[in-house]
Design a protein around this motif. Structure first.
Motif, PDB file in Angstrom:
ATOM      1  N   THR A 157     -51.042 -55.499  -5.543  1.00 60.26           N
ATOM      2  CA  THR A 157     -50.280 -56.702  -5.198  1.00 60.26           C
ATOM      3  C   THR A 157     -51.040 -57.564  -4.203  1.00 60.26           C
ATOM      4  N   ARG A 158     -51.621 -56.930  -3.184  1.00 62.09           N
ATOM      5  CA  ARG A 158     -52.367 -57.696  -2.167  1.00 62.09           C
ATOM      6  C   ARG A 158     -53.659 -58.278  -2.729  1.00 62.09           C
ATOM      7  N   VAL A 159     -54.375 -57.489  -3.519  1.00 62.85           N
ATOM      8  CA  VAL A 159     -55.632 -57.983  -4.105  1.00 62.85           C
ATOM      9  C   VAL A 159     -55.341 -59.130  -5.061  1.00 62.85           C
ATOM     10  N   TRP A 160     -54.321 -58.977  -5.894  1.00 66.61           N
ATOM     11  CA  TRP A 160     -53.975 -60.040  -6.845  1.00 66.61           C
ATOM     12  C   TRP A 160     -53.557 -61.306  -6.104  1.00 66.61           C
ATOM     13  N   ALA A 161     -52.793 -61.162  -5.047  1.00 66.40           N
ATOM     14  CA  ALA A 161     -52.362 -62.326  -4.271  1.00 66.40           C
ATOM     15  C   ALA A 161     -53.562 -63.040  -3.673  1.00 66.40           C
ATOM     16  N   ALA A 162     -54.536 -62.281  -3.173  1.00 63.15           N
ATOM     17  CA  ALA A 162     -55.728 -62.890  -2.585  1.00 63.15           C
ATOM     18  C   ALA A 162     -56.618 -63.528  -3.648  1.00 63.15           C
ATOM     19  N   ALA A 163     -56.771 -62.868  -4.789  1.00 65.76           N
ATOM     20  CA  ALA A 163     -57.687 -63.351  -5.826  1.00 65.76           C
ATOM     21  C   ALA A 163     -57.092 -64.480  -6.662  1.00 65.76           C
ATOM     22  N   ALA A 164     -55.828 -64.346  -7.038  1.00 64.07           N
ATOM     23  CA  ALA A 164     -55.223 -65.309  -7.950  1.00 64.07           C
ATOM     24  C   ALA A 164     -54.268 -66.275  -7.253  1.00 64.07           C
ATOM     25  N   GLY A 165     -53.945 -65.998  -5.998  1.00 64.79           N
ATOM     26  CA  GLY A 165     -53.017 -66.864  -5.285  1.00 64.79           C
ATOM     27  C   GLY A 165     -51.584 -66.748  -5.773  1.00 64.79           C
ATOM     28  N   GLU A 166     -51.262 -65.618  -6.418  1.00 66.89           N
ATOM     29  CA  GLU A 166     -49.913 -65.391  -6.940  1.00 66.89           C
ATOM     30  C   GLU A 166     -49.351 -64.122  -6.304  1.00 66.89           C
ATOM     31  N   ASN A 167     -48.078 -64.118  -6.007  1.00 64.06           N
ATOM     32  CA  ASN A 167     -47.451 -62.970  -5.350  1.00 64.06           C
ATOM     33  C   ASN A 167     -47.099 -61.849  -6.313  1.00 64.06           C
ATOM     34  N   GLU A 168     -47.113 -62.124  -7.595  1.00 67.24           N
ATOM     35  CA  GLU A 168     -46.703 -61.139  -8.597  1.00 67.24           C
ATOM     36  C   GLU A 168     -47.814 -60.958  -9.616  1.00 67.24           C
ATOM     37  N   THR A 169     -48.121 -59.701  -9.954  1.00 66.06           N
ATOM     38  CA  THR A 169     -49.120 -59.472 -11.008  1.00 66.06           C
ATOM     39  C   THR A 169     -48.454 -59.700 -12.367  1.00 66.06           C
ATOM     40  N   PRO A 170     -49.171 -60.319 -13.290  1.00 66.69           N
ATOM     41  CA  PRO A 170     -48.568 -60.609 -14.595  1.00 66.69           C
ATOM     42  C   PRO A 170     -48.417 -59.348 -15.445  1.00 66.69           C
ATOM     43  N   SER A 171     -47.346 -59.299 -16.200  1.00 70.70           N
ATOM     44  CA  SER A 171     -47.151 -58.195 -17.139  1.00 70.70           C
ATOM     45  C   SER A 171     -47.380 -58.705 -18.558  1.00 70.70           C
ATOM     46  N   ALA A 172     -47.583 -57.791 -19.467  1.00 67.52           N
ATOM     47  CA  ALA A 172     -47.930 -58.141 -20.844  1.00 67.52           C
ATOM     48  C   ALA A 172     -46.841 -58.946 -21.553  1.00 67.52           C
ATOM     49  N   LEU A 173     -45.610 -58.797 -21.172  1.00 69.67           N
ATOM     50  CA  LEU A 173     -44.521 -59.450 -21.890  1.00 69.67           C
ATOM     51  C   LEU A 173     -44.062 -60.758 -21.263  1.00 69.67           C
ATOM     52  N   ARG A 174     -44.760 -61.217 -20.247  1.00 70.89           N
ATOM     53  CA  ARG A 174     -44.420 -62.502 -19.624  1.00 70.89           C
ATOM     54  C   ARG A 174     -45.124 -63.628 -20.374  1.00 70.89           C
ATOM     55  N   ALA A 175     -44.370 -64.562 -20.883  1.00 73.35           N
ATOM     56  CA  ALA A 175     -44.917 -65.668 -21.672  1.00 73.35           C
ATOM     57  C   ALA A 175     -45.647 -66.696 -20.816  1.00 73.35           C
ATOM     58  N   ASP A 176     -45.354 -66.745 -19.524  1.00 75.81           N
ATOM     59  CA  ASP A 176     -45.939 -67.773 -18.677  1.00 75.81           C
ATOM     60  C   ASP A 176     -47.336 -67.423 -18.159  1.00 75.81           C
ATOM     61  N   TYR A 177     -47.903 -66.301 -18.573  1.00 75.78           N
ATOM     62  CA  TYR A 177     -49.273 -65.936 -18.204  1.00 75.78           C
ATOM     63  C   TYR A 177     -50.133 -65.896 -19.456  1.00 75.78           C
ATOM     64  N   ASN A 178     -51.380 -66.333 -19.335  1.00 75.55           N
ATOM     65  CA  ASN A 178     -52.263 -66.303 -20.492  1.00 75.55           C
ATOM     66  C   ASN A 178     -52.849 -64.902 -20.684  1.00 75.55           C
ATOM     67  N   PHE A 179     -53.450 -64.701 -21.822  1.00 77.90           N
ATOM     68  CA  PHE A 179     -53.978 -63.390 -22.220  1.00 77.90           C
ATOM     69  C   PHE A 179     -54.994 -62.861 -21.212  1.00 77.90           C
ATOM     70  N   GLY A 180     -55.882 -63.720 -20.768  1.00 79.78           N
ATOM     71  CA  GLY A 180     -56.928 -63.305 -19.831  1.00 79.78           C
ATOM     72  C   GLY A 180     -56.368 -62.791 -18.515  1.00 79.78           C
ATOM     73  N   LYS A 181     -55.367 -63.478 -17.980  1.00 80.80           N
ATOM     74  CA  LYS A 181     -54.758 -63.037 -16.713  1.00 80.80           C
ATOM     75  C   LYS A 181     -54.054 -61.697 -16.868  1.00 80.80           C
ATOM     76  N   VAL A 182     -53.370 -61.524 -17.984  1.00 81.03           N
ATOM     77  CA  VAL A 182     -52.649 -60.271 -18.222  1.00 81.03           C
ATOM     78  C   VAL A 182     -53.632 -59.111 -18.320  1.00 81.03           C
ATOM     79  N   VAL A 183     -54.709 -59.303 -19.054  1.00 75.34           N
ATOM     80  CA  VAL A 183     -55.709 -58.232 -19.212  1.00 75.34           C
ATOM     81  C   VAL A 183     -56.434 -57.980 -17.885  1.00 75.34           C
ATOM     82  N   ALA A 184     -56.758 -59.023 -17.155  1.00 69.27           N
ATOM     83  CA  ALA A 184     -57.414 -58.844 -15.852  1.00 69.27           C
ATOM     84  C   ALA A 184     -56.516 -58.073 -14.884  1.00 69.27           C
ATOM     85  N   ALA A 185     -55.243 -58.386 -14.876  1.00 68.11           N
ATOM     86  CA  ALA A 185     -54.310 -57.679 -14.000  1.00 68.11           C
ATOM     87  C   ALA A 185     -54.194 -56.209 -14.395  1.00 68.11           C
ATOM     88  N   ALA A 186     -54.157 -55.937 -15.689  1.00 64.27           N
ATOM     89  CA  ALA A 186     -54.072 -54.553 -16.162  1.00 64.27           C
ATOM     90  C   ALA A 186     -55.338 -53.777 -15.803  1.00 64.27           C
TER      91      ALA A 186
END
Length: 90
Positions: free
Chosen positions: A29-58
Motif C-alpha cells: 500500500t505504501r509503495v503503491w501510494a508513493a509510486a503511483a500516487g494512489e491510496n489503493e492498489t488496483p484489483s483485476a476486477l476494477r474497470a477504472d484501472y487499465n491492464f498495465g496498472k493491474v498487472v504491475a500492482a499484482a
C-alpha cells in the motif's frame, strides 16, 4: 529432524505466514501510494484501472509477499533452531 520437532514448528510457520501477509499488505500500500500516487492498489476486477496498472500492482504484491514471507520463515527457522537445536527444514 524428528517428527515431533516438525509438529512443534508448525505454529511458528503459520504465525509467520499470517504476519508476512499483514506486513506485506502494508508495504505494498505504501509503495503503491508513493509510486503511483494512489491510496489503493488496483484489483483485476476494477474497470477504472487499465491492464498495465493491474498487472504491475499484482507483480508488486507478489514480489513483496514472497520476500516478506521468506524473511519471516527464515527468522522463525533460525529462532526455532536456536531454541531446540533442530533445523525445521531438514
Amino acid at each position: 529432524m524428528s517428527k515431533s520437532a516438525k509438529i512443534a514448528y508448525k505454529p511458528i510457520g503459520l504465525l509467520g505466514g499470517l504476519l508476512a501477509g499483514t506486513v506485506s499488505g502494508m508495504v505494498v500500500t505504501r509503495v503503491w501510494a508513493a509510486a503511483a500516487g494512489e491510496n489503493e492498489t488496483p484489483s483485476a476486477l476494477r474497470a477504472d484501472y487499465n491492464f498495465g496498472k493491474v498487472v504491475a500492482a499484482a507483480a508488486l504484491q507478489g514480489a513483496v509477499f514472497a520476500a516478506t514471507k521468506t524473511a519471516f520463515e527464515r527468522a522463525g527457522a533460525v529462532g526455532f533452531h536456536r531454541l531446540t537445536g533442530a533445523w525445521p527444514g531438514d
